[in-house]
Write a protein that holds these residues in place. Sequence first.
Motif, PDB file in Angstrom:
ATOM      1  N   UNK A 138     -43.170  67.374  37.615  1.00  0.00           N
ATOM      2  CA  UNK A 138     -42.999  67.057  39.032  1.00  0.00           C
ATOM      3  C   UNK A 138     -41.523  66.754  39.310  1.00  0.00           C
ATOM      4  N   UNK A 139     -41.033  67.256  40.434  1.00  0.00           N
ATOM      5  CA  UNK A 139     -39.665  66.942  40.857  1.00  0.00           C
ATOM      6  C   UNK A 139     -39.734  66.240  42.205  1.00  0.00           C
ATOM      7  N   UNK A 140     -39.106  65.070  42.283  1.00  0.00           N
ATOM      8  CA  UNK A 140     -39.077  64.330  43.542  1.00  0.00           C
ATOM      9  C   UNK A 140     -37.915  64.863  44.371  1.00  0.00           C
ATOM     10  N   UNK A 141     -38.176  65.231  45.621  1.00  0.00           N
ATOM     11  CA  UNK A 141     -37.138  65.848  46.442  1.00  0.00           C
ATOM     12  C   UNK A 141     -37.295  65.426  47.896  1.00  0.00           C
ATOM     13  N   UNK A 142     -36.263  65.705  48.675  1.00  0.00           N
ATOM     14  CA  UNK A 142     -36.307  65.461  50.109  1.00  0.00           C
ATOM     15  C   UNK A 142     -36.710  66.753  50.799  1.00  0.00           C
ATOM     16  N   UNK A 181     -56.059  60.364  34.832  1.00  0.00           N
ATOM     17  CA  UNK A 181     -55.595  60.513  33.454  1.00  0.00           C
ATOM     18  C   UNK A 181     -54.793  61.809  33.248  1.00  0.00           C
ATOM     19  N   UNK A 182     -53.993  62.148  34.259  1.00  0.00           N
ATOM     20  CA  UNK A 182     -53.101  63.302  34.169  1.00  0.00           C
ATOM     21  C   UNK A 182     -51.712  62.797  33.796  1.00  0.00           C
ATOM     22  N   UNK A 183     -51.214  63.228  32.672  1.00  0.00           N
ATOM     23  CA  UNK A 183     -49.885  62.825  32.226  1.00  0.00           C
ATOM     24  C   UNK A 183     -48.835  63.720  32.884  1.00  0.00           C
ATOM     25  N   UNK A 184     -47.783  63.100  33.394  1.00  0.00           N
ATOM     26  CA  UNK A 184     -46.769  63.863  34.100  1.00  0.00           C
ATOM     27  C   UNK A 184     -45.358  63.565  33.645  1.00  0.00           C
ATOM     28  N   UNK A 185     -44.484  64.542  33.855  1.00  0.00           N
ATOM     29  CA  UNK A 185     -43.042  64.365  33.703  1.00  0.00           C
ATOM     30  C   UNK A 185     -42.476  64.367  35.112  1.00  0.00           C
ATOM     31  N   UNK A 186     -41.885  63.250  35.527  1.00  0.00           N
ATOM     32  CA  UNK A 186     -41.408  63.093  36.896  1.00  0.00           C
ATOM     33  C   UNK A 186     -39.879  63.056  36.911  1.00  0.00           C
ATOM     34  N   UNK A 187     -39.283  64.011  37.630  1.00  0.00           N
ATOM     35  CA  UNK A 187     -37.832  64.119  37.671  1.00  0.00           C
ATOM     36  C   UNK A 187     -37.236  63.391  38.864  1.00  0.00           C
ATOM     37  N   UNK A 188     -36.322  62.461  38.603  1.00  0.00           N
ATOM     38  CA  UNK A 188     -35.659  61.684  39.643  1.00  0.00           C
ATOM     39  C   UNK A 188     -34.155  61.951  39.608  1.00  0.00           C
ATOM     40  N   UNK A 189     -33.599  62.463  40.705  1.00  0.00           N
ATOM     41  CA  UNK A 189     -32.145  62.546  40.855  1.00  0.00           C
ATOM     42  C   UNK A 189     -31.732  61.316  41.651  1.00  0.00           C
ATOM     43  N   UNK A 190     -31.345  60.263  40.943  1.00  0.00           N
ATOM     44  CA  UNK A 190     -31.226  58.928  41.559  1.00  0.00           C
ATOM     45  C   UNK A 190     -29.799  58.508  41.868  1.00  0.00           C
ATOM     46  N   UNK A 191     -28.901  59.459  42.072  1.00  0.00           N
ATOM     47  CA  UNK A 191     -27.506  59.091  42.293  1.00  0.00           C
ATOM     48  C   UNK A 191     -27.084  59.216  43.754  1.00  0.00           C
ATOM     49  N   UNK A 192     -28.044  59.348  44.671  1.00  0.00           N
ATOM     50  CA  UNK A 192     -27.701  59.422  46.080  1.00  0.00           C
ATOM     51  C   UNK A 192     -27.684  58.027  46.702  1.00  0.00           C
ATOM     52  N   UNK A 193     -27.335  57.964  47.984  1.00  0.00           N
ATOM     53  CA  UNK A 193     -27.212  56.682  48.669  1.00  0.00           C
ATOM     54  C   UNK A 193     -28.490  56.361  49.437  1.00  0.00           C
ATOM     55  N   UNK A 194     -29.150  55.239  49.104  1.00  0.00           N
ATOM     56  CA  UNK A 194     -30.358  54.848  49.837  1.00  0.00           C
ATOM     57  C   UNK A 194     -30.013  54.172  51.155  1.00  0.00           C
ATOM     58  N   UNK A 195     -31.033  53.940  51.961  1.00  0.00           N
ATOM     59  CA  UNK A 195     -30.832  53.184  53.191  1.00  0.00           C
ATOM     60  C   UNK A 195     -30.453  51.743  52.846  1.00  0.00           C
ATOM     61  N   UNK A 196     -29.592  51.175  53.651  1.00  0.00           N
ATOM     62  CA  UNK A 196     -29.176  49.797  53.411  1.00  0.00           C
ATOM     63  C   UNK A 196     -30.185  48.854  54.056  1.00  0.00           C
TER      64      UNK A 196
END
Length: 295
Positions: A138-142, A181-196
């Motif tokens: 799984x890839x987390x995206x906007x 019971x589904x095992x997943x690989x979850x990809x996070x690109x976590x270097x962006x700027x979140x809401x303040x």
Amino acid sequence: MQLLAYILFYPILYLVSKLPFRLLYIFSDFVYLIVYYIVGYRKKAVRDNLKLTFPHLSEKERRVIEKKSFKHLCDMFLETIKTMSISVKEIEKRFVINNLQTYLDLENKNKSIALMCAHYASYEWVISMNSKISFEGYAIYKPINNTYFDRLIKKIRSRFKAHLIGIKETAATIEKNTANQIKGLYGFASDQSPLVRPNVYWSKFMGIEVPVYTGAESLSKRFDMNMVFLKVRKLKRGYYEADIEILSENVHEIPDFQITELFLRKVEQQILEAPEFYMWTHKRWKHRGKNKITG
């Protein structure tokens, strides 16, 4: 209008995806000239970011990084389009994971895995990894505003057994998979700027205090996932290699935010080694310490 834009641009994208790599990069050089010299796409943002994070460099030195980063950006944009028609064999040749066994050993721990990476080198071709793993990828995206192009992106990723999930759907998806019971690989690109927000976590990134995404760490602790970092290097045009580095095999033993801090330090190391391959067009430093909100 969304459908019209899709109908007009899809044939062009498909034809570009069919170009041999040699012609693809000739075309990329042409796109670079337009994007950098004519359009000037986010050039001011790139210059501001480089000046902020590399104040010790001369303007001439920063300008060299700037131009190289735009050339890489154009390459990666066209490589993303190429993914529409590239074969599994070809993408595996061009994106090599040196120590895949490190990841496969973690799968044997029978816990889902959170993979953290940055918008550095090729984060798009990480999907080639899915052909070699047992877990669901799984890839987390906007999501893209144009629903037709958003659907196309999902279709392209599905060719490589990758599922795209929107940021807001992440927790619910992991919770559902855990219950089933589904095992997943979850990809996070976590270097962006979140809401303040008042409760957002702040840390120094490239020497500047900024708000930081902590979702990967918090979700890993909530669902007891192992965590890894994918360090990617660009060898030459169209060729990348990556190493998997373990961040934690027992997240509950690690103090809060320590894994996030480790991730930030690893991203900084990547950037310092070859800054031209980072996506400087992101407004990563638009919120800084002075913009803090207190509850």
